[in-house]
Design an enzyme around this catalytic site. Structure first.
Site, PDB file in Angstrom:
ATOM      1  N   ARG A   1      44.989  58.747  50.536  1.00  0.00           N
ATOM      2  CA  ARG A   1      43.708  58.377  51.135  1.00  0.00           C
ATOM      3  C   ARG A   1      43.235  59.312  52.252  1.00  0.00           C
ATOM      4  NH1 ARG A   1      42.941  51.991  51.121  1.00  0.00           N
ATOM      5  NH2 ARG A   1      40.824  52.637  50.643  1.00  0.00           N
TER       6      ARG A   1
ATOM      7  N   LYS B   1      33.415  41.978  50.235  1.00  0.00           N
ATOM      8  CA  LYS B   1      34.112  42.591  51.383  1.00  0.00           C
ATOM      9  C   LYS B   1      33.706  44.053  51.542  1.00  0.00           C
ATOM     10  CE  LYS B   1      38.426  44.266  50.734  1.00  0.00           C
ATOM     11  NZ  LYS B   1      38.713  45.670  51.104  1.00  0.00           N
ATOM     12  N   ASN B   2      33.714  44.784  50.436  1.00  0.00           N
ATOM     13  CA  ASN B   2      33.497  46.230  50.542  1.00  0.00           C
ATOM     14  C   ASN B   2      32.036  46.604  50.755  1.00  0.00           C
ATOM     15  OD1 ASN B   2      36.194  46.553  50.388  1.00  0.00           O
ATOM     16  ND2 ASN B   2      36.246  47.268  48.269  1.00  0.00           N
TER      17      ASN B   2
ATOM     18  N   ARG C   1      43.231  39.468  53.500  1.00  0.00           N
ATOM     19  CA  ARG C   1      42.347  40.546  53.947  1.00  0.00           C
ATOM     20  C   ARG C   1      41.075  40.576  53.116  1.00  0.00           C
ATOM     21  NH1 ARG C   1      45.202  46.154  55.131  1.00  0.00           N
ATOM     22  NH2 ARG C   1      43.007  46.470  55.610  1.00  0.00           N
TER      23      ARG C   1
ATOM     24  N   ASP D   1      40.067  48.455  41.724  1.00  0.00           N
ATOM     25  CA  ASP D   1      40.375  47.229  42.459  1.00  0.00           C
ATOM     26  C   ASP D   1      40.623  46.029  41.538  1.00  0.00           C
ATOM     27  OD1 ASP D   1      40.162  48.627  44.803  1.00  0.00           O
ATOM     28  OD2 ASP D   1      38.152  47.923  45.292  1.00  0.00           O
TER      29      ASP D   1
ATOM     30  N   CYS E   1      48.250  54.870  52.827  1.00  0.00           N
ATOM     31  CA  CYS E   1      48.643  53.475  52.700  1.00  0.00           C
ATOM     32  C   CYS E   1      49.377  53.333  51.367  1.00  0.00           C
ATOM     33  CB  CYS E   1      47.443  52.544  52.794  1.00  0.00           C
ATOM     34  SG  CYS E   1      46.335  52.678  51.422  1.00  0.00           S
TER      35      CYS E   1
HETATM   36  N1  EPU Z   1      39.328  60.855  48.509  1.00  0.00           N
HETATM   37  C1  EPU Z   1      39.510  62.158  48.882  1.00  0.00           C
HETATM   38  N2  EPU Z   1      38.938  62.577  50.045  1.00  0.00           N
HETATM   39  C2  EPU Z   1      38.188  61.767  50.830  1.00  0.00           C
HETATM   40  C3  EPU Z   1      38.009  60.426  50.441  1.00  0.00           C
HETATM   41  C4  EPU Z   1      38.596  60.000  49.265  1.00  0.00           C
HETATM   42  O1  EPU Z   1      40.176  62.928  48.192  1.00  0.00           O
HETATM   43  O2  EPU Z   1      37.697  62.228  51.864  1.00  0.00           O
HETATM   44  C5  EPU Z   1      39.935  60.373  47.268  1.00  0.00           C
HETATM   45  C6  EPU Z   1      40.883  59.202  47.490  1.00  0.00           C
HETATM   46  O3  EPU Z   1      42.171  59.623  47.846  1.00  0.00           O
HETATM   47  C7  EPU Z   1      40.832  58.497  46.160  1.00  0.00           C
HETATM   48  C8  EPU Z   1      39.385  58.696  45.726  1.00  0.00           C
HETATM   49  O4  EPU Z   1      38.912  59.827  46.465  1.00  0.00           O
HETATM   50  O5  EPU Z   1      41.690  59.156  45.257  1.00  0.00           O
HETATM   51  C9  EPU Z   1      38.462  57.532  45.921  1.00  0.00           C
HETATM   52  O6  EPU Z   1      38.558  57.053  47.236  1.00  0.00           O
HETATM   53  P1  EPU Z   1      37.329  56.432  48.029  1.00  0.00           P
HETATM   54  O7  EPU Z   1      37.028  57.281  49.211  1.00  0.00           O
HETATM   55  O8  EPU Z   1      36.220  56.165  47.075  1.00  0.00           O
HETATM   56  O9  EPU Z   1      37.947  55.059  48.537  1.00  0.00           O
HETATM   57  P2  EPU Z   1      37.493  54.329  49.870  1.00  0.00           P
HETATM   58  O10 EPU Z   1      36.038  54.523  50.050  1.00  0.00           O
HETATM   59  O11 EPU Z   1      38.385  54.669  50.985  1.00  0.00           O
HETATM   60  C10 EPU Z   1      36.778  52.057  48.790  1.00  0.00           C
HETATM   61  C11 EPU Z   1      37.222  50.636  48.846  1.00  0.00           C
HETATM   62  C12 EPU Z   1      38.553  50.487  48.126  1.00  0.00           C
HETATM   63  C13 EPU Z   1      38.374  50.947  46.677  1.00  0.00           C
HETATM   64  C14 EPU Z   1      37.855  52.374  46.657  1.00  0.00           C
HETATM   65  C15 EPU Z   1      37.571  52.895  45.260  1.00  0.00           C
HETATM   66  C16 EPU Z   1      36.297  49.801  50.925  1.00  0.00           C
HETATM   67  C17 EPU Z   1      36.533  49.277  52.298  1.00  0.00           C
HETATM   68  N3  EPU Z   1      37.366  50.202  50.234  1.00  0.00           N
HETATM   69  O12 EPU Z   1      37.770  52.802  49.478  1.00  0.00           O
HETATM   70  O13 EPU Z   1      38.854  49.088  48.137  1.00  0.00           O
HETATM   71  O14 EPU Z   1      39.597  50.874  45.986  1.00  0.00           O
HETATM   72  O15 EPU Z   1      36.639  52.464  47.428  1.00  0.00           O
HETATM   73  O16 EPU Z   1      36.650  52.090  44.606  1.00  0.00           O
HETATM   74  O17 EPU Z   1      35.172  49.823  50.449  1.00  0.00           O
HETATM   75  C18 EPU Z   1      40.208  47.182  48.008  1.00  0.00           C
HETATM   76  O18 EPU Z   1      39.199  46.498  48.250  1.00  0.00           O
HETATM   77  O19 EPU Z   1      41.282  46.676  47.609  1.00  0.00           O
HETATM   78  C19 EPU Z   1      40.151  48.632  48.185  1.00  0.00           C
HETATM   79  C20 EPU Z   1      41.231  49.396  48.317  1.00  0.00           C
END
Ligand code: EPU
Length: 411
Positions: free
Chosen positions: A120, A22-23, A389, A297, A115
């Site tokens: 996030r 998915k990701n 999802r 995850d 969320c």
């Molecule tokens: N963060 C910041 N600033 C930003 C972005 C992120 O401080 O601009 C922080 C977040 O709050 C968090 C950390 O950095 O504490 C990591 O967040 P990241 O941005 O890596 O998460 P994401 O890219 O939004 C993806 C996956 C998530 C998974 C995370 C971490 C997708 C669609 N989502 O989210 O997947 O948990 O990476 O590996 O790729 C799931 O599949 O259940 C899921 C939540």
């Protein structure tokens, strides 16, 4: 709303085939916006999140057809406004921002908000866009990124919890069409970022270093259409492996990449693997970290397993601040878990007994299903739309492994 009814206590046995990630699929689907030529993506899991991403692509003007795991997209003429109603429903939709900014020099996207697993923020995505020369304005709940032109730069994407997966994807996509060379420092190293870079390179981009903390992107004038096969879902793999161990079963997992799960499996074979419980399970301490550390995850699912293991296990969550919503639900099944700051202390070994529980997010739902499969008696997992999802036909796959699990209308 639908629920799962699970009659627990049966070992899972047999073979399961893992779906596409998915990701990996979500940002790759967004990347098809970078070209006006047709793209074909295979191995896209049929989930509400991928269906939703296809809708977003259409809402931006692309033609998209999703059939039997193959998504065909042609983004001939697109516009740059992603509506609040769309972004609100799926946080992952933020990854259309990079492609829109690259191709149209303009992206207007509703701020995704927090969320249940944490705040996030998207500050790192925006910082990367600014480094490329975009102007960022926030007004009326929307973030508007505009640029006369994007210019290669050094973008540092390290944050308080390490790098950002979708932030790295977004900046990498925006930089593909920028003028000159961009270096992303403190880039996310997740396999999903590598899969995206492979797709972008197949489209004619010039990216090296994906999978390491330094990614170099040399901008090109235009990207063309491409075909791509999505990597297997490492979190679905981890979920079935943990479920096999939790039910004392024996499951052969096909179409998987154990090398993407070293921290979970401590194994490196590719293709397929068989999970069988050893004579005795031991309590362990687990800390979630960016790749190649233990994935956040899979934290909730691991917690379900550790509730069954005699002794004290400490699970520390380092990526998302409130990703322990499953703890109170596991307690309904009889698990003994205490939260201390970022850690959950699991006093394992007490038998679990079925109960009605409520899913709060995708991975918490998977954890409750695992616990229900291991518990004595009947467990009802409510609100499984969260699970739909991110897991393709989980109930069907579990039934093939001998589980007693039914999808029913919630009463
Ligand atoms: N963060 C910041 N600033 C930003 C972005 C992120 O401080 O601009 C922080 C977040 O709050 C968090 C950390 O950095 O504490 C990591 O967040 P990241 O941005 O890596 O998460 P994401 O890219 O939004 C993806 C996956 C998530 C998974 C995370 C971490 C997708 C669609 N989502 O989210 O997947 O948990 O990476 O590996 O790729 C799931 O599949 O259940 C899921 C939540």
């Amino acid at each position: 709303m639908e629920s799962f009814l699970i009659k627990g206590g049966l070992p899972l046995r047999g073979e399961v085939t893992i779906s596409g990630s998915k990701n990996a699929a979500l940002p790759i689907m967004a990347a098809t916006l970078l070209t006006d030529e047709p793209c074909v993506i295979r191995g896209v899991p049929d989930l509400s999140d991928t269906q939703f991403m296809a809708l977003i692509l259409k809402s931006l003007g692309a033609e998209a057809k999703f059939e039997n795991g193959t998504l065909s997209v042609r983004a001939k003429k697109i516009h740059g406004h992603a509506d609040y109603e769309l972004v609100r429903k799926m946080r992952g939709s933020i990854c259309v921002a990079g492609p829109l900014l690259a191709r149209l020099h303009k992206a207007e996207i509703s701020l995704p908000g927090g969320c249940v697993i944490g705040a996030r923020p998207i500050n790192l995505h925006l910082k990367g866009f600014e480094s490329l020369g975009a102007k960022i304005e926030i007004a009326g709940g929307y973030v508007r990124a505009t640029a006369k032109k994007l210019t290669g730069c050094t973008a540092f994407l390290g944050g308080r919890a390490g790098s950002t997966v979708l932030g790295t994807a977004n900046v990498m996509m925006a930089a593909t069409l920028a003028d000159g060379q961009t270096v992303i420092e403190s880039a996310a190293c997740e396999p999903e970022v590598v899969d995206l870079a492979n797709f972008l390179n197949a489209m004619g981009a010039n990216i090296s270093g994906a999978g390491s903390p330094t990614i170099t992107i040399t901008g090109v004038a235009k990207l063309h259409g491409a075909e791509h096969q999505i990597i297997p879902d490492r979190i679905e793999t981890a979920t079935f492996a943990i479920a096999a161990a939790a039910t004392n079963g024996e499951v052969t997992i096909k179409n998987c990449r154990p090398d993407h799960l070293r921290a979970v499996l401590d194994k490196q074979r590719a293709g397929s693997m068989t999970i069988r419980r050893g004579k005795k399970l031991a309590a362990v301490d687990v800390t979630t970290l960016p790749y190649s550390g233990f994935p956040t995850d899979a934290q909730a699912q691991m917690m379900s397993l550790l509730t069954l293991v005699p002794g004290i296990s400490i699970i520390t969550e380092r990526i998302f601040e409130s990703r322990f919503m499953h703890v109170s639900e596991l307690a309904r099944l009889g698990a003994e878990i205490e939260i201390e700051g970022p850690s959950a202390i699991v006093k394992g070994g007490r038998p679990l007994n079925g109960a009605p529980v409520m899913a709060s997010d995708l991975r918490a739902s998977a954890a409750l299903v695992i616990a229900g499969l291991a518990a004595k008696g009947q467990t009802q997992v409510n609100r499984i739309y969260h699970l739909d999802r991110g897991y393709e036909k989980m109930d069907v796959k579990l039934r093939k492994l001998g589980a007693k699990i039914q999808r029913v209308e919630e009463k």
